[in-house]
Design a protein around this motif. Sequence first.
Motif, mmCIF file in Angstrom:
data_model
loop_
_atom_site.group_PDB
_atom_site.id
_atom_site.type_symbol
_atom_site.label_atom_id
_atom_site.label_comp_id
_atom_site.label_asym_id
_atom_site.label_seq_id
_atom_site.Cartn_x
_atom_site.Cartn_y
_atom_site.Cartn_z
ATOM 1 N N SER A 45 28.201 0.410 47.561
ATOM 2 C CA SER A 45 27.957 -0.456 48.719
ATOM 3 C C SER A 45 27.834 -1.911 48.299
ATOM 4 N N ILE A 46 27.155 -2.172 47.199
ATOM 5 C CA ILE A 46 26.992 -3.541 46.712
ATOM 6 C C ILE A 46 28.364 -4.186 46.491
ATOM 7 N N CYS A 47 29.256 -3.459 45.849
ATOM 8 C CA CYS A 47 30.610 -4.003 45.599
ATOM 9 C C CYS A 47 31.319 -4.317 46.912
ATOM 10 N N LEU A 48 31.316 -3.374 47.833
ATOM 11 C CA LEU A 48 32.020 -3.590 49.097
ATOM 12 C C LEU A 48 31.368 -4.693 49.924
ATOM 13 N N LEU A 49 30.050 -4.724 49.963
ATOM 14 C CA LEU A 49 29.358 -5.749 50.753
ATOM 15 C C LEU A 49 29.614 -7.148 50.184
ATOM 16 N N LYS A 50 29.636 -7.280 48.875
ATOM 17 C CA LYS A 50 29.962 -8.575 48.259
ATOM 18 C C LYS A 50 31.373 -9.001 48.650
ATOM 19 N N TYR A 51 32.296 -8.053 48.612
ATOM 20 C CA TYR A 51 33.677 -8.342 48.985
ATOM 21 C C TYR A 51 33.764 -8.756 50.451
ATOM 22 N N PHE A 52 33.121 -7.984 51.324
ATOM 23 C CA PHE A 52 33.141 -8.316 52.754
ATOM 24 C C PHE A 52 32.548 -9.708 52.999
ATOM 25 N N LEU A 53 31.395 -9.980 52.394
ATOM 26 C CA LEU A 53 30.729 -11.266 52.614
ATOM 27 C C LEU A 53 31.571 -12.430 52.092
ATOM 28 N N HIS A 54 32.297 -12.207 51.015
ATOM 29 C CA HIS A 54 33.150 -13.250 50.451
ATOM 30 C C HIS A 54 34.234 -13.684 51.448
ATOM 31 N N ILE A 60 23.519 -9.085 59.037
ATOM 32 C CA ILE A 60 23.315 -7.650 58.810
ATOM 33 C C ILE A 60 23.948 -7.220 57.489
ATOM 34 N N LEU A 61 25.058 -7.854 57.095
ATOM 35 C CA LEU A 61 25.652 -7.546 55.800
ATOM 36 C C LEU A 61 24.765 -8.053 54.664
ATOM 37 N N ARG A 62 24.199 -9.232 54.826
ATOM 38 C CA ARG A 62 23.276 -9.757 53.803
ATOM 39 C C ARG A 62 22.049 -8.855 53.667
ATOM 40 N N LYS A 63 21.531 -8.422 54.801
ATOM 41 C CA LYS A 63 20.368 -7.523 54.780
ATOM 42 C C LYS A 63 20.725 -6.216 54.081
ATOM 43 N N SER A 64 21.866 -5.660 54.412
ATOM 44 C CA SER A 64 22.317 -4.415 53.800
ATOM 45 C C SER A 64 22.502 -4.588 52.291
ATOM 46 N N LEU A 65 23.089 -5.707 51.882
ATOM 47 C CA LEU A 65 23.272 -5.988 50.457
ATOM 48 C C LEU A 65 21.922 -6.076 49.744
ATOM 49 N N HIS A 66 20.978 -6.783 50.343
ATOM 50 C CA HIS A 66 19.644 -6.918 49.745
ATOM 51 C C HIS A 66 18.972 -5.547 49.591
ATOM 52 N N ILE A 67 19.085 -4.726 50.601
ATOM 53 C CA ILE A 67 18.490 -3.382 50.547
ATOM 54 C C ILE A 67 19.129 -2.574 49.423
ATOM 55 N N SER A 68 20.453 -2.598 49.330
ATOM 56 C CA SER A 68 21.145 -1.843 48.279
ATOM 57 C C SER A 68 20.744 -2.336 46.889
ATOM 58 N N GLN A 69 20.647 -3.639 46.715
ATOM 59 C CA GLN A 69 20.243 -4.193 45.417
ATOM 60 C C GLN A 69 18.809 -3.798 45.075
ATOM 61 N N THR A 70 17.939 -3.804 46.062
ATOM 62 C CA THR A 70 16.543 -3.402 45.841
ATOM 63 C C THR A 70 16.465 -1.931 45.452
ATOM 64 N N HIS A 71 17.226 -1.084 46.146
ATOM 65 C CA HIS A 71 17.210 0.345 45.830
ATOM 66 C C HIS A 71 17.671 0.612 44.397
ATOM 67 N N SER A 93 28.461 3.016 59.485
ATOM 68 C CA SER A 93 28.790 4.330 58.914
ATOM 69 C C SER A 93 27.884 4.678 57.732
ATOM 70 N N MET A 94 27.639 3.717 56.865
ATOM 71 C CA MET A 94 26.788 3.976 55.705
ATOM 72 C C MET A 94 25.335 4.228 56.115
ATOM 73 N N SER A 95 24.879 3.548 57.155
ATOM 74 C CA SER A 95 23.510 3.797 57.604
ATOM 75 C C SER A 95 23.391 5.186 58.219
ATOM 76 N N ARG A 96 24.410 5.618 58.949
ATOM 77 C CA ARG A 96 24.410 6.981 59.501
ATOM 78 C C ARG A 96 24.386 8.014 58.374
ATOM 79 N N MET A 97 25.264 7.824 57.394
ATOM 80 C CA MET A 97 25.300 8.742 56.260
ATOM 81 C C MET A 97 23.982 8.688 55.493
#
Length: 178
Positions: free
Chosen positions: A26-35, A45-56, A99-103
């Motif tokens: 997710s970190i890889c894809l979110l960085k790509y999307f944000l770029h 919401i993408l920044r928040k998701s990225l932060h959560i993934s990095q924290t995890h 989709s990732m939050s549902r999964m």
Amino acid sequence: MVKRNVRLSSPEIGGLWGVYIQETMSICLLKYFLHHLKDNEIKPILRKSLHISQTHTKQIKAIFLEENIPLPDGFTNKDINLSAPPLFYDLFALSFVYSMSRMGMVNLGFSTSTVARADVLDFFTHALNQATELYAESTNLMLSKGIYDRPPMITYPEKVEYVKKQSYIIAAVGKKDL
């Protein structure tokens, strides 16, 4: 860190391992999307998701380090090419978080129900709450942008009815004359 006298169980190790792999991807894809992202409503919401993934991933690294468990070979910055042209529309990035939050709600809910060690249970419980929050936020944003595909609607029942014959099952599979 405090050394624990309770070793991790196999579901705890497996659950953390799986989350680590998923979050590094997710970190890889979110960085790509944000770029490449242009839509300023989607960026938070993408920044928040990225932060959560990095924290995890940091939390899992700490648990595995404490237990002398090797870190999984997750995805890294070597797995993305930010100079590649955009491959997706902005709305796909939002759909990805949805989709990732549902999964995540399904997988984290299952993992939460199979762990017992307090720190791991706290991790999964908190991660499940975060996935639920991301789901709600992404669903609301998709609704506001008109891209959420709602499940079909049905008429409300007017009374309680009971099945008197099983012939409805046979009718559903195509058999006749019963």
